[in-house]
Each structure stands twice: as structure tokens, then as C-alpha cells.
Motif scaffolding. Sequence first.
Motif, PDB file in Angstrom:
ATOM      1  N   ILE A  87      23.242  49.126  40.052  1.00  0.00           N
ATOM      2  CA  ILE A  87      22.801  49.923  38.894  1.00  0.00           C
ATOM      3  C   ILE A  87      22.074  49.046  37.871  1.00  0.00           C
ATOM      4  CG2 ILE A  87      24.872  49.801  37.415  1.00  0.00           C
ATOM      5  CD1 ILE A  87      24.524  52.941  37.225  1.00  0.00           C
ATOM      6  N   ASP A 102      21.993  58.819  36.712  1.00  0.00           N
ATOM      7  CA  ASP A 102      23.177  58.252  37.373  1.00  0.00           C
ATOM      8  C   ASP A 102      24.363  58.217  36.417  1.00  0.00           C
ATOM      9  OD1 ASP A 102      21.982  57.340  39.984  1.00  0.00           O
ATOM     10  OD2 ASP A 102      20.719  56.216  38.612  1.00  0.00           O
ATOM     11  N   SER A 109      25.332  60.916  41.928  1.00  0.00           N
ATOM     12  CA  SER A 109      24.458  59.749  41.963  1.00  0.00           C
ATOM     13  C   SER A 109      24.565  59.035  43.304  1.00  0.00           C
ATOM     14  CB  SER A 109      24.840  58.787  40.828  1.00  0.00           C
ATOM     15  OG  SER A 109      24.269  57.511  41.041  1.00  0.00           O
TER      16      SER A 109
END
Length: 286
Positions: A87, A102, A109
Motif C-alpha cells: 500500500i 483502498d 480492496s
Amino acid sequence: MFVIIGWLVALGCIFGAFIIHGGNIGVILHALPTEMMAILGGAIGAFVVNNQTKVLKATVGAIAGCFKGSKYTKARYMELLALLYDILQKARKEGLMSIEKDVEEPHSSPIFQKYPNIGNDHHVVEFVTDYLRMMVSGNLNAHEIESLMDSEIETHHHEAHAPAAAVARLAGALPAFGIVAAVLGVVNTMGSVGQPPAVLGSMIGSALVGTFLGILLAYAFAEPLAGLMEQKVDEGTKELQCVKTTLLASMQGYAPQVAVEFGRKVLYSTERPTFSELEGHVKGKK
């Protein structure tokens, strides 16, 4: 499993030594039902009075958790760090706004769902997404977020520690309730002083069983459970500290691969993956 094994070893050695020395186990078994009724009944009643409903419910869950293995394994931590790496890498390449969806919808996600052990843990996901949301908004600096993280982790620790503290207090009270049961037995014996010595001896022996059981329940059962519960709480806190360290390192400008290395170093050595293990796991998940 180890909890049950430990209890069996403790009981086997204690009662085994008693029998080997010529003790009459029948005296203990005869007194056991009423003495346990007095000790456990009094202790449970006091336990209910001493704790709020939420602590009582949490204690039941924490005791059940003592009979399960720890979920905080090396594999789980590798998933956590790989999730954070993915991420942060996406945010670095595509900008912070690219991870907004997300963060807002972690259950749909692709990044979170790639790591089901973490993605299905509501508490960890909430902790991660809350601070990623703050990073996306850009309204707080690293020092402010660190202070907020510390406050939340401390609150989580105190809340999760409540069941362990409650059981520890119960362990401290059990010997006293054993004495109460013993005193009642002595009172009953004194009311039968005209009985033959053999009868009086049996009654005194039954009274002393109360003291023995109170101490046994405290230090062979309740106190070890409280200690185990506290260790499990510390493991949960350590996971949040790992997330905190990783995100703060990212906010301070470190690359994702360096940020997760900061987080890896926070973990206990027994579950901490090596640099090579983590690197291989991250590459394997791409």
C-alpha cells in the motif's frame, strides 16, 4: 494444549507426592464438593461484583483464548509487513490519493484481500486505515500522528489488559476464600467436640482441605492464566507498534522497503522474519 498439560503435571505431582507420603486421598475427595462450593462460589460472586459487565465478557473470551495457540506468528507478521509495503508502494508510485479507495473500502480492496489473515482482522484493518486516511488528508504531521497512535495503543493495551488484571485479582482472593472455608470447617468441628477423636480428626482434616484448595486454585490455576493472558495482550500491542513504526517511517520520507524494515525491527525476535524472508515473501506476493 500446553495449559491443560501444565495443569495435569501440577496436579499429578502435588497429589502424587501426597499419596506417596502415605496421605489418604479419600479425605480430600470427601471434602472436595463442599469446600469447592464455598471457595469457588464466594470467589465467583466477588469476581462479578468487582468487575463491570464488559470486563466479565472480555474475561470469558480471554480465558477461552488461553487454550488456543498464538495467532501472532512469523507468517502473520510477514503478511502484515507485505500489506504495508504494497500500500505504501502504491502511494509512492501513484500518489496518496490512489489509495483512498483502498482505505475507505478495505474489504473490497485487492491489496487488503491479498492478505486474508490481516484483511479479515477488523481491529488491525481499522488501525491501519484510520492512519492512512490521515496521511491522505495531509492535515496532520508525523509528530501529531505519532502522539495520537501512542494514545490509541495505550488505550488498547489498558482495555485488553483488564481481563488479565481481573483474573490476577481473583488469584489473590482465592487463598482468602480457602481460609474462610477452613474457618467454617473449624467452627463446625468445635460444635462437635463431644465426638470421638477419629471423627474430630476427620472433620479437622476436611477443614484444612479448604485452605489447601484455595492456595492450589490460586497458584496452579488462576495466577498462571492471568500471566498467559497478559502475554497475549503484549503480543497484540506489539503488532500495533509495528504498524505505527512503519507508517511513521513512511511519513518521514523513507522508501517503502526501508519503512517496513523499521517495522520489522520492532517485532519480538522469536517471531521476527529475517530481511531475506520478508523480501522473498513480498516479491512472491507481487
